[in-house]
Design a protein around this motif. Structure first.
Motif, PDB file in Angstrom:
ATOM      1  N   LEU A   1       1.005  -1.227   0.248  1.00  0.00           N
ATOM      2  CA  LEU A   1       0.021  -0.317   0.138  1.00  0.00           C
ATOM      3  C   LEU A   1       0.748   0.860   0.151  1.00  0.00           C
ATOM      4  CD1 LEU A   1      -2.530  -0.301   2.763  1.00  0.00           C
ATOM      5  CD2 LEU A   1      -2.774  -1.500   0.048  1.00  0.00           C
ATOM      6  N   ARG A   2       0.772   2.687  -0.654  1.00  0.00           N
ATOM      7  CA  ARG A   2       1.408   3.700  -1.307  1.00  0.00           C
ATOM      8  C   ARG A   2       0.611   4.419  -1.398  1.00  0.00           C
ATOM      9  NH1 ARG A   2       2.349   5.519  -5.786  1.00  0.00           N
ATOM     10  NH2 ARG A   2       2.066   4.975  -7.247  1.00  0.00           N
ATOM     11  N   GLU A   3       1.426   5.603  -1.014  1.00  0.00           N
ATOM     12  CA  GLU A   3       0.714   6.983  -1.269  1.00  0.00           C
ATOM     13  C   GLU A   3      -0.100   6.995  -2.475  1.00  0.00           C
ATOM     14  OE1 GLU A   3       4.930   7.876  -3.005  1.00  0.00           O
ATOM     15  OE2 GLU A   3       3.887   6.802  -0.296  1.00  0.00           O
ATOM     16  N   SER A   4      -0.827   7.553  -3.013  1.00  0.00           N
ATOM     17  CA  SER A   4      -1.540   7.420  -4.545  1.00  0.00           C
ATOM     18  C   SER A   4      -0.960   8.352  -5.155  1.00  0.00           C
ATOM     19  CB  SER A   4      -3.349   7.629  -4.677  1.00  0.00           C
ATOM     20  OG  SER A   4      -3.375   6.304  -3.919  1.00  0.00           O
ATOM     21  N   GLU A   5      -0.692   8.796  -6.374  1.00  0.00           N
ATOM     22  CA  GLU A   5      -0.470   9.957  -7.238  1.00  0.00           C
ATOM     23  C   GLU A   5      -1.238   9.767  -8.187  1.00  0.00           C
ATOM     24  OE1 GLU A   5       1.864  12.015  -6.506  1.00  0.00           O
ATOM     25  OE2 GLU A   5       3.286  10.476  -5.321  1.00  0.00           O
TER      26      GLU A   5
ATOM     27  N   SER B   1      -2.425   3.491  -2.914  1.00  0.00           N
ATOM     28  CA  SER B   1      -3.064   2.672  -3.886  1.00  0.00           C
ATOM     29  C   SER B   1      -2.402   1.070  -3.384  1.00  0.00           C
ATOM     30  CB  SER B   1      -2.415   3.428  -4.845  1.00  0.00           C
ATOM     31  OG  SER B   1      -3.053   4.014  -5.249  1.00  0.00           O
ATOM     32  N   ILE B   2      -2.717   0.387  -4.034  1.00  0.00           N
ATOM     33  CA  ILE B   2      -2.385  -1.084  -3.900  1.00  0.00           C
ATOM     34  C   ILE B   2      -1.267  -1.242  -5.133  1.00  0.00           C
ATOM     35  CG2 ILE B   2      -3.179  -3.323  -3.287  1.00  0.00           C
ATOM     36  CD1 ILE B   2      -6.314  -2.346  -2.690  1.00  0.00           C
ATOM     37  N   PHE B   3      -0.599  -1.932  -4.950  1.00  0.00           N
ATOM     38  CA  PHE B   3       0.394  -2.719  -6.198  1.00  0.00           C
ATOM     39  C   PHE B   3       0.822  -4.259  -5.783  1.00  0.00           C
ATOM     40  CE2 PHE B   3       0.823   2.369  -6.027  1.00  0.00           C
ATOM     41  CZ  PHE B   3       1.350   2.216  -7.718  1.00  0.00           C
TER      42      PHE B   3
ATOM     43  N   ALA C   1      -4.643  -6.136   0.673  1.00  0.00           N
ATOM     44  CA  ALA C   1      -4.905  -5.061   0.752  1.00  0.00           C
ATOM     45  C   ALA C   1      -5.817  -4.898   1.786  1.00  0.00           C
ATOM     46  CB  ALA C   1      -5.412  -4.842  -0.263  1.00  0.00           C
ATOM     47  N   VAL C   2      -6.895  -6.411   2.251  1.00  0.00           N
ATOM     48  CA  VAL C   2      -7.851  -5.824   3.309  1.00  0.00           C
ATOM     49  C   VAL C   2      -7.761  -5.453   4.191  1.00  0.00           C
ATOM     50  CG1 VAL C   2     -10.057  -6.290   4.152  1.00  0.00           C
ATOM     51  CG2 VAL C   2      -9.757  -6.070   1.370  1.00  0.00           C
ATOM     52  N   LYS C   3      -6.361  -7.082   4.773  1.00  0.00           N
ATOM     53  CA  LYS C   3      -6.248  -7.496   5.832  1.00  0.00           C
ATOM     54  C   LYS C   3      -4.996  -6.255   6.119  1.00  0.00           C
ATOM     55  CE  LYS C   3      -6.456 -12.251   5.495  1.00  0.00           C
ATOM     56  NZ  LYS C   3      -5.144 -13.482   5.510  1.00  0.00           N
ATOM     57  N   LEU C   4      -4.550  -5.998   5.116  1.00  0.00           N
ATOM     58  CA  LEU C   4      -2.963  -4.766   5.577  1.00  0.00           C
ATOM     59  C   LEU C   4      -3.704  -3.390   6.040  1.00  0.00           C
ATOM     60  CD1 LEU C   4      -0.357  -5.069   2.195  1.00  0.00           C
ATOM     61  CD2 LEU C   4      -0.027  -5.134   5.164  1.00  0.00           C
ATOM     62  N   MET C   5      -5.193  -2.725   5.157  1.00  0.00           N
ATOM     63  CA  MET C   5      -5.714  -1.555   6.216  1.00  0.00           C
ATOM     64  C   MET C   5      -6.104  -1.719   7.199  1.00  0.00           C
ATOM     65  SD  MET C   5      -5.746   0.801   4.493  1.00  0.00           S
ATOM     66  CE  MET C   5      -6.823   3.357   3.931  1.00  0.00           C
ATOM     67  N   CYS C   6      -6.469  -3.041   7.532  1.00  0.00           N
ATOM     68  CA  CYS C   6      -7.561  -2.911   8.820  1.00  0.00           C
ATOM     69  C   CYS C   6      -6.903  -2.638   9.822  1.00  0.00           C
ATOM     70  CB  CYS C   6      -8.194  -3.891   8.513  1.00  0.00           C
ATOM     71  SG  CYS C   6      -9.896  -4.489   8.376  1.00  0.00           S
ATOM     72  N   GLY C   7      -4.691  -3.632   9.343  1.00  0.00           N
ATOM     73  CA  GLY C   7      -3.412  -3.274  10.796  1.00  0.00           C
ATOM     74  C   GLY C   7      -3.643  -2.439  10.324  1.00  0.00           C
TER      75      GLY C   7
END
Length: 197
Positions: free
Chosen positions: A28-32, A84-86, A128-134
């Motif tokens: 997960l990183r900043e969106s550009e 953004s998800i990569f 990505a959902v697991k990471l974002m919840c974490g």
């Protein structure tokens, strides 16, 4: 790494920072602005819009870029975060994830995610959902994360359950597509459930 013990070294803090927004498969990183040009066609594709929007209504790319940008401001006081998800292996942009509404005193945020059509069924959305919840629980201090999903979107429901969410309720006739109404499921994930898993 234990999340409830006190750090005694800077290395422990850095190890935490290293794993906060990435795992073995996604980052997960900043969106550009260049991300928004990829995300807009996915949002506008009716085959996928029916699964994640209440009304299929394609919008101009600039309007969508502004919308995504507003989700990604990431000011601490805003109670929201968007990334953004990569895919780690290829460096490809695969989607976007947002937490919003997580302000005091409730510390309850809503989650929204969009995965590009060619990246569905690879487990990247669940990761990505697991990471974002974490991130929400460990860094933003959230108590719960919730979402709504169309009851007919069985693939998304399975992915959310794999990420730790439970069905908490049903909103009857919440979506209108194809001339009739469809139910929505309300799903939730609590911080204590996250830290226990």
């Amino acid at each position: 790494m234990e999340t409830n013990c006190e750090w005694t070294t800077g290395q422990q803090a850095q190890d935490y920072g290293t794993t906060l927004l990435e795992d073995d498969a996604v980052v997960l990183r900043e969106s550009e602005p260049e991300d928004f040009a990829v995300l807009a066609p996915w949002w506008n594709d009716p085959r996928w819009a029916v699964l994640q929007q209440r009304v299929i209504k394609p919008r101009p790319s600039q309007h969508l870029a502004d919308m995504f940008a507003s989700w990604c401001v990431n000011r601490p006081e805003s109670g929201k975060a968007g990334f953004s998800i990569f895919e780690k292996a290829t460096g490809s942009l695969v989607g976007h994830v947002t937490l919003y509404g997580g302000t005091l005193p409730h510390r309850a945020a809503d989650l929204s995610i969009m995965i590009g059509p060619e990246y569905v069924d690879k487990g990247l959305g669940t990761r990505a959902v697991k990471l974002m919840c974490g991130y929400g629980f460990k860094e933003l201090g959230l108590h719960c994360v919730a979402l709504k999903v169309a009851a007919f979107n069985s693939r998304a429901i399975r992915a959310y359950e794999k990420a730790g969410f439970s069905v908490e309720g049903r909103e009857r006739d919440a979506y209108f597509h194809d001339g009739r109404f469809h139910d929505a499921l309300v799903m939730g994930f609590l911080d204590r459930e996250y830290f226990a898993s």
